[in-house]
Design a protein around this motif. Structure first.
Motif, PDB file in Angstrom:
ATOM      1  N   ASN A 154       0.798  -1.224   0.000  1.00 39.37           N
ATOM      2  CA  ASN A 154       0.000   0.000   0.000  1.00 39.37           C
ATOM      3  C   ASN A 154       0.834   1.280   0.000  1.00 39.37           C
ATOM      4  OD1 ASN A 154      -2.709   0.975  -0.200  1.00 39.37           O
ATOM      5  ND2 ASN A 154      -2.556   1.727   1.890  1.00 39.37           N
ATOM      6  N   ALA A 155       2.148   1.158  -0.131  1.00 36.12           N
ATOM      7  CA  ALA A 155       3.005   2.345  -0.175  1.00 36.12           C
ATOM      8  C   ALA A 155       2.909   3.033  -1.539  1.00 36.12           C
ATOM      9  CB  ALA A 155       4.455   1.953   0.110  1.00 36.12           C
ATOM     10  N   ASN A 156       3.230   4.305  -1.563  1.00 29.86           N
ATOM     11  CA  ASN A 156       3.343   5.046  -2.811  1.00 29.86           C
ATOM     12  C   ASN A 156       4.782   4.976  -3.307  1.00 29.86           C
ATOM     13  OD1 ASN A 156       0.642   5.947  -2.727  1.00 29.86           O
ATOM     14  ND2 ASN A 156       1.205   7.619  -1.365  1.00 29.86           N
ATOM     15  N   GLN A 197       3.632   7.681 -10.877  1.00 31.76           N
ATOM     16  CA  GLN A 197       3.344   7.579  -9.445  1.00 31.76           C
ATOM     17  C   GLN A 197       2.386   6.411  -9.259  1.00 31.76           C
ATOM     18  OE1 GLN A 197       5.048   9.640  -7.360  1.00 31.76           O
ATOM     19  NE2 GLN A 197       5.967  10.436  -9.261  1.00 31.76           N
ATOM     20  N   ARG A 199       1.005   2.902  -6.629  1.00 24.56           N
ATOM     21  CA  ARG A 199       0.876   2.378  -5.261  1.00 24.56           C
ATOM     22  C   ARG A 199       1.021   0.870  -5.300  1.00 24.56           C
ATOM     23  NH1 ARG A 199      -4.521   0.643  -4.062  1.00 24.56           N
ATOM     24  NH2 ARG A 199      -5.969   1.125  -5.753  1.00 24.56           N
ATOM     25  N   LEU A 211       1.744  -3.276  -8.936  1.00 25.66           N
ATOM     26  CA  LEU A 211       1.469  -1.859  -8.741  1.00 25.66           C
ATOM     27  C   LEU A 211       0.166  -1.458  -9.425  1.00 25.66           C
ATOM     28  CD1 LEU A 211       5.040  -0.473  -9.533  1.00 25.66           C
ATOM     29  CD2 LEU A 211       4.057  -0.872  -7.273  1.00 25.66           C
ATOM     30  N   ARG A 216      -6.492   5.343  -4.779  1.00 27.00           N
ATOM     31  CA  ARG A 216      -7.259   4.669  -3.735  1.00 27.00           C
ATOM     32  C   ARG A 216      -8.684   5.211  -3.760  1.00 27.00           C
ATOM     33  NH1 ARG A 216      -2.225   5.784  -2.074  1.00 27.00           N
ATOM     34  NH2 ARG A 216      -1.005   4.137  -1.053  1.00 27.00           N
ATOM     35  N   GLU A 219      -9.053   8.570  -2.396  1.00 28.59           N
ATOM     36  CA  GLU A 219      -8.417   9.598  -3.203  1.00 28.59           C
ATOM     37  C   GLU A 219      -9.234   9.921  -4.448  1.00 28.59           C
ATOM     38  OE1 GLU A 219      -3.750   8.636  -2.142  1.00 28.59           O
ATOM     39  OE2 GLU A 219      -4.692   7.675  -3.868  1.00 28.59           O
ATOM     40  N   ASP A 290      -6.629   6.059   6.986  1.00 27.09           N
ATOM     41  CA  ASP A 290      -5.555   5.823   6.022  1.00 27.09           C
ATOM     42  C   ASP A 290      -4.742   4.604   6.362  1.00 27.09           C
ATOM     43  OD1 ASP A 290      -4.653   9.269   5.233  1.00 27.09           O
ATOM     44  OD2 ASP A 290      -6.399   8.043   4.749  1.00 27.09           O
TER      45      ASP A 290
END
Length: 295
Positions: A154-156, A197, A199, A211, A216, A219, A290
């Motif tokens: 779940n990281a960017n 970019q 996630r 990825l 999200r 978002e 989040d």
């Protein structure tokens, strides 16, 4: 001149003029700009540098060797493209950009790299003694890759596209992790060399990433829904005494939007599974924070 261009070679100073020294290696003479040299060189002195042919077709040698060389891969920046030739890549030389041939680029020109995009390339010399940029293949990327950590879920991440295929897009992150973007996880196909970019939606046991280029759910919501979600998140008990049955006047007074906008915002958040609505109130779902979001 076999096996001289695109490499670091050693030669001897044979002559000079006002602006250049002349360095000879294996019977071939190269120009060396005096502006590079702090202490004067004497005839017969040994000089080691990177050999190439500049844009004026002068054989040149420089002490400022680029990372990109024959059999040595490095990142270069695309400066322009030419439909009939390919893309020109700046590898750090002041008077020469290297061309990656159109034969090595995607068949669809809209997927060609654009100015500012990055490519991992090495050099090759053809039978006419011309230097070309060569794209790194999958084996090269795998050789330099670092394994991703499970905690990246779940990281960017910021990543560079290095391969476009029908089955999906392959990328390398800034930290040299390998990633894959399935067509279902993108709105449009990113071009070769583009920085995206993304996630992380999955971390494989081999340290590669799945990825997504899609936002999200929280978002992706519109401004009204984001405002309503923020109001719920800042409420004391995670709920508000409003619903789609509330009066237009009360909604306007509290939220500053019309009842139609309010109902659409509720619908958006219900669809995104961020809230529930019961007992005449709106309730924030626990998974809306989040640190708990995993979609």
């Amino acid at each position: 001149m076999d096996k001289l261009l695109g490499r670091v070679i050693t030669g001897s100073v044979t002559d000079e003029n006002e602006t250049d020294y002349f360095v000879q290696a294996n019977g071939t003479t190269f120009r060396l700009a005096k502006s590079e040299i702090k202490k004067p060189l004497k005839a017969g002195a040994t000089f080691k540098g990177f050999a190439y042919e500049n844009e004026d077709h002068h054989l040149t040698i420089t002490r400022n060797a680029p990372q990109v060389q024959v059999d040595h891969y490095g990142w270069g920046t695309v400066v322009r493209s030419q439909r009939t030739l390919g893309v020109f890549v700046n590898i750090g030389l002041p008077d020469k950009d290297m061309v990656v041939s159109l034969d090595d680029l995607p068949s669809m020109m809209e997927l060609w790299p654009q100015q500012g995009d990055r490519l991992l390339i090495a050099l090759r010399e053809d039978n006419k003694q011309r230097l070309w940029g060569v794209l790194a293949d999958t084996d090269i990327f795998q050789a330099i890759a670092q394994a991703a950590k499970k905690r990246m879920e779940n990281a960017n991440v910021t990543a560079t596209v290095y391969q476009d295929k029908l089955v999906g897009t392959r990328v390398m992150t800034e930290n040299y992790e390998l990633g894959f973007i399935h067509p279902s996880e993108r709105e449009v196909e990113p071009r070769l060399g583009a920085q995206v970019q993304a996630r992380v939606i999955g971390v494989h046991d081999d340290g590669t990433l799945n990825l997504s280029l899609k936002p999200r759910a929280y978002e992706a919501i519109d401004d009204d829904a984001a405002m309503l979600l923020a109001a719920l998140e800042h409420s004391e008990a995670g709920h508000l005494e409003f619903s789609d049955k509330s009066s237009p006047a009360a909604i306007k007074a509290y939220f500053g939007v019309s009842k139609g906008q309010f109902k659409r915002a509720i619908g958006h958040l219900l669809k995104a599974d961020k809230i529930t609505q019961h007992d005449g109130q709106l309730w924030l779902k626990a998974t809306s924070t989040d640190d708990q979001t995993t979609d």
